[in-house]
Design a protein around this motif. Structure first.
Motif, mmCIF file in Angstrom:
data_model
loop_
_atom_site.group_PDB
_atom_site.id
_atom_site.type_symbol
_atom_site.label_atom_id
_atom_site.label_comp_id
_atom_site.label_asym_id
_atom_site.label_seq_id
_atom_site.Cartn_x
_atom_site.Cartn_y
_atom_site.Cartn_z
ATOM 1 N N ASP A 1 38.282 42.891 27.407
ATOM 2 C CA ASP A 1 38.993 43.987 28.070
ATOM 3 C C ASP A 1 39.492 43.471 29.414
ATOM 4 O OD1 ASP A 1 39.907 46.712 28.404
ATOM 5 O OD2 ASP A 1 38.277 46.949 29.856
ATOM 6 N N GLY A 2 40.779 43.088 29.455
ATOM 7 C CA GLY A 2 41.324 42.515 30.673
ATOM 8 C C GLY A 2 40.672 41.188 30.987
ATOM 9 N N ASN A 3 40.112 41.085 32.189
ATOM 10 C CA ASN A 3 39.460 39.849 32.611
ATOM 11 C C ASN A 3 37.969 39.835 32.301
ATOM 12 O OD1 ASN A 3 39.636 37.279 33.876
ATOM 13 N ND2 ASN A 3 38.680 38.131 35.725
ATOM 14 N N GLY A 4 37.474 40.892 31.658
ATOM 15 C CA GLY A 4 36.054 40.965 31.344
ATOM 16 C C GLY A 4 35.828 41.447 29.924
ATOM 17 N N ARG B 1 31.543 47.830 31.681
ATOM 18 C CA ARG B 1 32.200 46.522 31.763
ATOM 19 C C ARG B 1 31.185 45.490 32.244
ATOM 20 N NH1 ARG B 1 37.505 45.612 31.713
ATOM 21 N NH2 ARG B 1 37.250 43.901 33.222
ATOM 22 N N ALA B 2 31.385 44.256 31.755
ATOM 23 C CA ALA B 2 30.488 43.167 32.138
ATOM 24 C C ALA B 2 31.208 41.838 31.936
ATOM 25 C CB ALA B 2 29.209 43.214 31.299
ATOM 26 N N LEU B 3 30.552 40.759 32.344
ATOM 27 C CA LEU B 3 31.028 39.391 32.136
ATOM 28 C C LEU B 3 32.454 39.190 32.635
ATOM 29 C CD1 LEU B 3 29.642 38.569 28.580
ATOM 30 C CD2 LEU B 3 28.650 37.984 30.787
ATOM 31 N N GLU B 4 32.721 39.577 33.853
ATOM 32 C CA GLU B 4 34.037 39.356 34.438
ATOM 33 C C GLU B 4 34.320 37.851 34.544
ATOM 34 O OE1 GLU B 4 36.292 41.571 35.118
ATOM 35 O OE2 GLU B 4 35.010 43.311 34.663
ATOM 36 N N GLY B 5 35.494 37.445 34.094
ATOM 37 C CA GLY B 5 35.892 36.041 34.166
ATOM 38 C C GLY B 5 35.434 35.184 33.005
ATOM 39 N N VAL B 6 34.736 35.747 32.018
ATOM 40 C CA VAL B 6 34.274 34.982 30.850
ATOM 41 C C VAL B 6 35.311 35.130 29.724
ATOM 42 C CG1 VAL B 6 32.482 34.730 29.108
ATOM 43 C CG2 VAL B 6 31.862 35.246 31.469
ATOM 44 N N GLU B 7 35.953 34.035 29.332
ATOM 45 C CA GLU B 7 37.006 34.070 28.327
ATOM 46 C C GLU B 7 36.418 34.256 26.929
ATOM 47 O OE1 GLU B 7 36.313 31.502 30.210
ATOM 48 O OE2 GLU B 7 37.904 31.271 31.707
ATOM 49 N N PRO B 8 37.192 34.866 26.017
ATOM 50 C CA PRO B 8 36.694 35.070 24.645
ATOM 51 C C PRO B 8 36.319 33.775 23.939
ATOM 52 C CG PRO B 8 38.633 36.417 25.050
ATOM 53 C CD PRO B 8 38.481 35.538 26.241
ATOM 54 N N GLN B 9 37.076 32.678 24.231
ATOM 55 C CA GLN B 9 36.776 31.430 23.525
ATOM 56 C C GLN B 9 35.433 30.835 23.918
ATOM 57 O OE1 GLN B 9 39.496 31.987 25.359
ATOM 58 N NE2 GLN B 9 40.094 30.231 26.626
#
Length: 364
Positions: free
Chosen positions: A206-209, A232-240
């Motif tokens: 969701d966006g950057n998180g 919301r959680a894990l801001e800055g963690v990419e899906p890959q």
């Protein structure tokens, strides 16, 4: 050395039939025994889950039996070659062939040709059947044989670090922004203690998180559990980070694994294990080509000399030594001690030279 490797097509068909029929018989027998032993050890765990019954046992067999076939394939053709050569030697057929002017390489050539075709069949079987069964079985085992989501490139039991925190995903499906997680857990740490333990039924980018759904939060400071529909959680963690955190070469086909390696290189993730597994997907089926060459020692020498059993034992020892060295090299490649190319191909080339050297020095 006579380079006419197929002096008699009738003789070639005869030796190939002996080799292939006996090897397939060993393959079926060995894989069925392994399957029964494996089923005996796992059936209790499967049936312990409420709702599981005979259908789930057959489902387990459907996932596991292709793995056992792939595992037993080279062993079976080593034993099949030994049985073939020992029989030909005991019946003095090898002596008759050599008396007719057929060299050791001419005797082996049809079997090596058949082994190349069998290696191609093994590679196709692994790519089309084994990898899918391995992926689904891994996810099912990770869920303690309870129902799992439909397979769509599913990855199970993935751990990711996010700064000082740890995130665990029970199941990960999809790619890119389409990544979906079922059974999400986030461990938020403060120094070395756990500050909050966050569990969510589902999570998606969701966006950057990440947006977590059906959330349960345990706060160690308040010693209380809070419920929230979303957070919301894990801001800055990419899906890959989740799709590349656990790349199992045995559960991915050649094209999928190649794509993951390219993504891992772009993300700066170590690719030693993935690259070794990719190259081993080519060298492992070709190990069938070595089996007649390593077992050829049992074919030559007079049967009445009483050394047929000794020759067969030495040939079997060479064959099993190859599997030990191959597994050892792959393990070293997985941790980066060997370059992937060396880890995957060095054992094959080494034993190819050993088998050819023994054959030339003893018979040619």
């Amino acid at each position: 050395m006579n380079l006419n490797f197929f002096p008699s097509w009738r003789l070639a068909r005869y030796t190939v039939w002996l080799y292939v029929s006996r090897s397939l018989a060993v393959l079926v027998s060995l894989s069925m025994v392994l399957m029964m032993l494996n089923l005996l050890s796992e059936s209790g765990k499967i049936l312990a889950v409420p709702g599981n019954g005979e259908a789930e046992l057959w489902r387990y067999v459907g996932y596991r039996y292709p793995q056992l076939l792939s595992f037993a394939f080279p062993f079976s053709f080593l034993l099949g070659a030994l049985i073939t050569f020992t029989t030909l030697n005991s019946n003095s057929e090898v002596v008759a062939m050599k008396a007719a002017g057929i060299s050791a390489h001419q005797l082996l050539a049809p079997l090596l040709g058949a082994s190349i075709l069998l290696a191609g069949a093994s590679f196709a079987f692994n790519e089309l059947v084994v990898v899918n069964g391995s992926r689904q079985l891994s996810a099912w085992e990770s869920n303690s044989y309870q129902p799992v989501p439909p397979d769509s490139g599913i990855i199970s039991d993935v751990w990711v670090t996010a700064g000082n925190d740890y995130a665990h995903a029970k199941f990960v499906t999809g790619r890119g922004t389409g990544v979906r997680i079922q059974g999400f857990q986030l461990v938020e740490r403060q120094d070395i203690t756990v500050a909050r333990l966050i569990n969510a039924e589902r999570a998606r980018p969701d966006g950057n998180g990440w947006l977590l759904e059906d959330v349960s939060i345990y706060d160690s400071a308040m010693n209380a559990v809070l419920k929230q529909p979303t957070m919301r959680a894990l801001e800055g963690v990419e899906p890959q980070r989740f799709t590349l955190a656990k790349v199992d070469p045995d559960a991915q086909n050649f094209a999928m694994l190649s794509g993951n390696i390219a993504e891992m290189k772009q993300a700066g993730v170590s690719t030693a294990e993935a690259e070794t597994g990719l190259l081993h997907k080519l060298s492992q089926p070709l190990s069938t080509l070595l089996m007649p060459l390593l077992a050829a020692m049992a074919a030559f020498g007079l049967a009445r000399s009483g050394k047929v059993l000794l020759r067969a034992a030495i040939a079997m020892a060479l064959g099993f030594a190859y599997f030990v060295v191959d597994n050892f090299a792959v393990a070293l490649g997985n941790i980066g001690a060997y370059p992937p190319l060396v880890a995957a191909w060095a054992p094959f080339l080494l034993f190819l030279l050993i088998g050819e050297t023994v054959l030339i020095r003893s018979e040619e």
